[in-house]
Structures are given as C-alpha cells and as structure tokens.
Design a protein around this motif. Structure first.
Motif, PDB file in Angstrom:
ATOM      1  N   ALA A 206      34.911  79.006  11.090  1.00 56.72           N
ATOM      2  CA  ALA A 206      36.080  79.710  10.570  1.00 56.72           C
ATOM      3  C   ALA A 206      37.366  79.081  11.075  1.00 56.72           C
ATOM      4  O   ALA A 206      38.329  78.948  10.336  1.00 56.72           O
ATOM      5  CB  ALA A 206      36.022  81.194  10.946  1.00 56.72           C
TER       6      ALA A 206
ATOM      7  N   ASP B  41      35.831  86.163  16.726  1.00 64.28           N
ATOM      8  CA  ASP B  41      34.378  85.925  16.823  1.00 64.28           C
ATOM      9  C   ASP B  41      33.991  84.513  16.399  1.00 64.28           C
ATOM     10  O   ASP B  41      32.807  84.241  16.146  1.00 64.28           O
ATOM     11  CB  ASP B  41      33.587  86.938  15.977  1.00 64.28           C
TER      12      ASP B  41
ATOM     13  N   ASP C 200      35.723  85.228   1.436  1.00 65.17           N
ATOM     14  CA  ASP C 200      36.415  86.351   0.817  1.00 65.17           C
ATOM     15  C   ASP C 200      37.861  86.017   0.455  1.00 65.17           C
ATOM     16  O   ASP C 200      38.539  86.827  -0.173  1.00 65.17           O
ATOM     17  CB  ASP C 200      36.414  87.573   1.741  1.00 65.17           C
TER      18      ASP C 200
ATOM     19  N   GLU D  49      34.185  83.154  13.667  1.00 61.11           N
ATOM     20  CA  GLU D  49      33.673  82.984  12.302  1.00 61.11           C
ATOM     21  C   GLU D  49      34.287  83.930  11.275  1.00 61.11           C
ATOM     22  O   GLU D  49      33.953  83.858  10.099  1.00 61.11           O
ATOM     23  CB  GLU D  49      32.160  83.197  12.294  1.00 61.11           C
ATOM     24  N   ARG D  50      35.210  84.798  11.700  1.00 55.14           N
ATOM     25  CA  ARG D  50      35.806  85.729  10.744  1.00 55.14           C
ATOM     26  C   ARG D  50      37.319  85.758  10.882  1.00 55.14           C
ATOM     27  O   ARG D  50      37.870  85.382  11.917  1.00 55.14           O
ATOM     28  CB  ARG D  50      35.243  87.138  10.956  1.00 55.14           C
TER      29      ARG D  50
ATOM     30  N   GLU E 248      40.844  87.893  10.848  1.00 56.15           N
ATOM     31  CA  GLU E 248      41.484  89.196  10.984  1.00 56.15           C
ATOM     32  C   GLU E 248      42.765  89.192  10.154  1.00 56.15           C
ATOM     33  O   GLU E 248      43.606  88.304  10.299  1.00 56.15           O
ATOM     34  CB  GLU E 248      41.818  89.496  12.444  1.00 56.15           C
TER      35      GLU E 248
ATOM     36  N   ASN F 176      37.199  90.473  -1.692  1.00 60.07           N
ATOM     37  CA  ASN F 176      36.119  91.265  -1.110  1.00 60.07           C
ATOM     38  C   ASN F 176      35.967  92.550  -1.921  1.00 60.07           C
ATOM     39  O   ASN F 176      36.943  93.281  -2.139  1.00 60.07           O
ATOM     40  CB  ASN F 176      36.454  91.572   0.348  1.00 60.07           C
TER      41      ASN F 176
ATOM     42  N   VAL G 160      38.698  92.827   8.564  1.00 61.00           N
ATOM     43  CA  VAL G 160      38.063  91.586   8.978  1.00 61.00           C
ATOM     44  C   VAL G 160      37.196  91.101   7.831  1.00 61.00           C
ATOM     45  O   VAL G 160      36.352  91.854   7.320  1.00 61.00           O
ATOM     46  CB  VAL G 160      37.201  91.800  10.246  1.00 61.00           C
ATOM     47  N   VAL G 161      37.414  89.857   7.399  1.00 61.13           N
ATOM     48  CA  VAL G 161      36.679  89.303   6.275  1.00 61.13           C
ATOM     49  C   VAL G 161      36.159  87.917   6.647  1.00 61.13           C
ATOM     50  O   VAL G 161      36.586  87.328   7.643  1.00 61.13           O
ATOM     51  CB  VAL G 161      37.562  89.208   5.009  1.00 61.13           C
ATOM     52  N   GLY G 162      35.248  87.418   5.820  1.00 64.04           N
ATOM     53  CA  GLY G 162      34.725  86.077   6.009  1.00 64.04           C
ATOM     54  C   GLY G 162      35.542  85.059   5.233  1.00 64.04           C
ATOM     55  O   GLY G 162      36.325  85.409   4.347  1.00 64.04           O
TER      56      GLY G 162
END
Length: 244
Positions: free
Chosen positions: A14, A62, A82, A64-65, A67, A33, A77-79
């Motif tokens: 990310a 994290d 998204d 990988e995501r 904010e 999303n 919080v998305v990937g």
C-alpha cells in the motif's frame, strides 16, 4: 494491473502504491467501495449532498490499507483497489511539536518551558482539524519523519506561532476534514469537482470545434489550456452547431 496489485504480498504494497500514485495527505480520492457508496446514497436521500464519496487521503495504516476522512471528519479504511479517482491537492506542512518533546517539556516548571526553540518542532502534515465548542481549532498531524509518529495515531500537536496562524486560516472543509461535534454530517469532498469537469469539457469541445473549423490557432490554444477555459470562437461555435 489490478491482478498484480491484488497478488502482491509485501507489507509495503500500500505504501509503495501510495507513492506510485503520488498520494499525499489532503489529496482527494473517490472511493468505489460498495459499502461506502451505499452509505453515500442514503445520505443523499437524507441530506441532499454528495454523489460518489470523495474523501481526503490521510495516511497508510497496517502497511496495506488507506485511512481516509470525509470533510466532516468521519474516517474510513479502504484497500488500494477501492480507489477509482484521485484529485491531487496541496499538502499543508507545518512545524509541529513531537509527542516526546511535549512530554519532556512537561517535566519542567512552567517558567522553564519558555522560550520554545525552533529545535522543538519538526515538519508534519496536517491531517485534520478538530473544532471545539468555543471555536478553538486543534491540528492533528502526521510527521514527515516516521520515527516521530510514536503513538501510531495522528497527534494533536502544538504548532509554532506562524504555522498556527496558517493552519487556522486554512481549517475549512473545502481544504481539510474538520471534526466538529455539532456538525459532523456525511459530506463528500467534491468541492470544485463539478467546475473542474465543466472546464475540461469546454476545453475538449473547443479543441474539436477548432479542429473541425480549421482554426489552427484555436487548436493550439486548447492544446495548451491552463487554468482558464478558452472561450468559444465564432468559427468553433459554427463547427459545433453543424457537426452535432
């Protein structure tokens, strides 16, 4: 490309993607999303604003995501997959006091805490503003140097006097998220998007109309269009009216 991103297993995926996309705090991103879109549709019916949810980019968490926060301060919080659109902005970088420095100063008597030297501050991105009941504003920041983000969360940091004035003059929802207990509605950070799309449409129309009319000067002007949309010339208007 999506398959490559989805299959990447590195914890820095990310962060690397954010860097590749040029994402910086307070850039606006549009989210594809399903859950967030459903919430925005509900808010449209209740409050009447927002199309698809635009949020302010905050930080990578994290490993990988992403904010994000909407202008009212609500965080999601998305990937990486998204994100479907990006509107780059200008980050607000200020001189802020890191938490270890702040705690260390509290150990001394009040008279010994002054004056504050420039070394007590470090460069930090403003992520959002919190507005108190009396109208006071508090900046929540994320330091440029990762080692200073010791709490792992945005820090409500004291700012230098000069940067506090800059922050307070910029703390509005068209620039950054503003958390306010009395007004925390589900806004979408799409301020200016409609004008930008209209400007782009006018530029494209002027380009093709000038090309159809054989107006080389108009084509050159539309091709190098900057901040202001070109006005439609008479030849361009005639070309559009006869073509469409």
């Amino acid at each position: 490309m999506k398959q490559a991103i989805a299959s990447a297993s590195s914890p820095d995926t990310a962060m690397s993607l954010a860097n590749a996309l040029g994402l910086r705090p307070l850039d606006r991103v549009q989210v594809a999303n399903a859950r967030e879109i459903a919430e925005m549709r509900t808010c449209q019916r209740m409050y009447g604003h927002g199309e698809l949810p635009f949020f302010y980019f905050q930080r990578v968490i994290d490993g990988e995501r992403f904010e994000l926060r909407n202008p009212g301060g609500q965080d999601v919080v998305v990937g990486p997959l998204d994100i479907c659109d990006i509107r780059h902005g200008t980050p607000l970088i200020v001189k802020a006091m890191p938490q270890p420095v702040f705690v260390e100063r509290l150990k001394h008597p009040p008279a010994a805490r002054w004056p504050i030297t420039p070394e007590a501050y470090a460069d930090a991105y403003v992520l959002f503003a919190a507005k108190g009941t009396g109208g006071s504003l508090q900046a929540h920041v994320w330091f440029v140097d990762p080692a200073l983000n010791v709490t792992g969360r945005p820090w409500a940091a004291p700012l230098s006097d000069a940067d506090r004035r800059v922050f307070e003059s910029s703390a509005r929802r068209s620039v950054m998220p503003v958390v306010e207990s009395r007004r925390s509605g589900p806004y979408s950070a799409d301020c200016g998007c409609a004008q930008e799309e209209k400007r782009n449409l006018l530029t494209v129309e002027a380009f093709f109309a000038s090309a159809l009319a054989g107006d080389s000067a108009g084509v050159a002007k539309a091709s190098s269009c900057g901040l202001k949309p070109p006005r439609k010339t008479r030849s361009a208007q005639r070309a559009l009216s006869t073509t469409y």
